[in-house]
Design an enzyme around this catalytic site. Structure first.
Site, PDB file in Angstrom:
ATOM      1  N   LYS A  97      13.688 -38.660  34.972  1.00 21.52           N
ATOM      2  CA  LYS A  97      13.961 -39.616  36.058  1.00 21.52           C
ATOM      3  C   LYS A  97      14.478 -40.961  35.568  1.00 21.52           C
ATOM      4  O   LYS A  97      15.312 -41.584  36.213  1.00 21.52           O
ATOM      5  CB  LYS A  97      12.723 -39.831  36.926  1.00 21.52           C
ATOM      6  CG  LYS A  97      11.459 -40.178  36.183  1.00 21.52           C
ATOM      7  CD  LYS A  97      10.656 -38.956  35.970  1.00 21.52           C
ATOM      8  CE  LYS A  97       9.503 -39.114  35.056  1.00 21.52           C
ATOM      9  NZ  LYS A  97       8.651 -37.948  35.021  1.00 21.52           N
ATOM     10  N   LYS A 197      11.645 -42.535  40.424  1.00 18.78           N
ATOM     11  CA  LYS A 197      11.662 -41.414  41.373  1.00 18.78           C
ATOM     12  C   LYS A 197      12.105 -41.890  42.758  1.00 18.78           C
ATOM     13  O   LYS A 197      12.871 -41.217  43.442  1.00 18.78           O
ATOM     14  CB  LYS A 197      10.271 -40.774  41.444  1.00 18.78           C
ATOM     15  CG  LYS A 197       9.875 -40.148  40.112  1.00 18.78           C
ATOM     16  CD  LYS A 197       8.401 -39.815  40.074  1.00 18.78           C
ATOM     17  CE  LYS A 197       8.019 -39.151  38.773  1.00 18.78           C
ATOM     18  NZ  LYS A 197       6.576 -39.005  38.596  1.00 18.78           N
TER      19      LYS A 197
END
Ligand code: NAP
Length: 395
Positions: A97, A197
């Protein structure tokens, strides 16, 4: 007969080994690992040495390898590997991420320029299928909000502090031993990991591409005994929440600890689990919960992306192409609990209003409303003796 996919994997740590296990036990997918590139050749490995190499070219220049799976814990090297793979028209799956959030525009350009898919379901909530749901299922619904617990290791720490009375450092050490923490645990504890995220979710929920510095994040690094006691007195726990929400054509986003009443759905999300509440104009409230960290759960999401590639799946980035015209904004008033027990005090002049002020030996706090754009600038926020937690009365 359907062609057997050959995988070139980068990284054989927690997630790389998880993928290996999951692939071994999944009969329905016609794929095999051909090579694994790692960093330290001297490390003892649980599988045959013939799989391993330290040369990127052994994967990137092998015409037999169709799919590159990037599962390393370095950002710059990961970006080079993913870019190089896409340029060679090899489809890529990644769980990284931080790398994705920091390089989103470039990765989007590469996918388009080389007409090659790049999938990253495991990067958001590990085993919970978030991205494909936002892309496909919530394609036509008017999403209003996505919020939840997106970091398994801080949720594990908070669960152990609240439910077992464990000390912060002991709970963090255990989360690391179990493979839930990032190699650099400050990414978890300072709420950077859930922010990365959230940046990815913002693209697939609202079509908004931002940089990590654009979003405010505050972690659980300054959580004190007194804050925990305060939460218990209010019949609540504290959870680290990432949230993006639309109001009119404005979208707000932040990542901060919040008091969560014991009866709240998000309080069912414990240990390394992640939980996500999605709200749409027509579907209304929906709740997803699943393991947000760990080798096998994350490996299963990676394998699901590999499987999706076998039927030519790629992200269409529908919300970007729908030209929704949403503006990212930080002009929002948040109600905060601020505890301060050292020489540094919050500057009350920076608040729009203060509703509670409590000063007693060893435990001072206030509750007040402050604009998010102003909060980002507050100098007292950087002091270790200060802690902030969102109250439950927030938009
Ligand atoms: N752990 C989780 O629960 C989880 C969940 C979701 C997403 N992720 C993401 O998945 C990725 C991997 O995490 P992890 O927990 O598996 O990390 P990890 O256990 O620390 O393993 C990292 C692996 O990457 C290899 N590596 C590092 N730099 C490399 C380089 N330059 N070239 C080749 N190999 C390199 C290491 O090689 P050596 O073995 O030789 O040291 C090791 O095998 C990260 O992006 C993480 O954010 C992790």
């Amino acid at each position: 007969m359907e062609k057997r996919i050959k995988l070139g994997v980068f990284g054989f740590g927690c997630v790389g080994q998880g993928l290996y296990n999951v692939l071994l036990q999944t009969k329905g997918i016609n794929a095999e690992i051909k090579k694994i590139c790692i960093k330290h050749p001297e490390k003892k490995r649980p599988i045959d040495a013939r799989f391993f190499t330290t040369s990127r070219a052994d994967i990137l220049d092998d015409p037999e390898i169709d799919v590159v799976v990037e599962l390393i814990d370095e950002v710059d090297a990961a970006f080079e590997i993913v870019s190089e793979s896409l340029k060679k028209k090899k489809a890529v799956v990644s769980a990284n991420k931080k790398m994705i959030a920091e390089n989103f525009e470039a990765l989007l350009r590469l996918q388009h320029e080389y007409n090659t898919p790049f999938l990253y379901e495991a990067s958001c909530c590990a085993s919970i299928p978030v991205i494909r749901n936002l892309e496909e299922y919530y394609d036509n619904d008017l999403l209003t909000s996505v919020e939840g617990i997106l970091n398994g290791s801080t949720n594990y720490i908070l669960t152990h502090i609240f439910e077992h009375g464990q000390a912060f450092d002991a709970a963090l050490k255990k989360a690391q031993e179990l493979g839930f923490a990032e190699s650099d645990p400050s990414l978890d504890v300072r709420a950077l990991d859930p922010k990365y995220k959230l940046l990815i979710i913002l693209v697939h929920a609202f079509g908004i591409i931002l940089k990590p510095d654009d979003i405010f994040n505050y972690g659980i690094q300054n959580l004190k005994e007194a804050d925990i006691r305060y939460a218990w007195e209010k019949d609540a726990t504290i959870k680290l929440i990432a949230k993006c929400r639309k109001a009119g054509n404005k979208v707000f986003a932040y990542c901060m600890p919040r008091f969560v009443p014991l009866k709240d759905t998000l309080n069912k999300v414990n240990n390394e689990y992640n939980g996500l509440l999605i709200e749409g104009a027509f579907s209304e409230h929906q709740f997803f919960m699943g393991k947000g960290a760990g080798g096998n759960p994350t490996g299963s999401a990676v394998l699901s992306d590999i499987s999706a590639l076998t039927y030519q799946y790629r992200y269409e980035y529908k919300k970007i192409h729908q030209k929704l015209d949403y503006d990212f904004s930080q002009d929002i008033a948040l109600e905060l609990y601020v505890s301060y027990n050292g020489a540094v005090k919050p500057d009350t002049g920076e608040f729009d209003s203060i509703s509670v002020r409590h000063e007693a030996p060893g435990f001072n706090y206030l509750i007040g409303k402050i604009n998010l754009s102003r909060l980002k600038q507050c100098s007292w926020l950087g002091d270790n003796s200060v802690n902030i937690v969102l109250t439950e009365n927030n938009f």
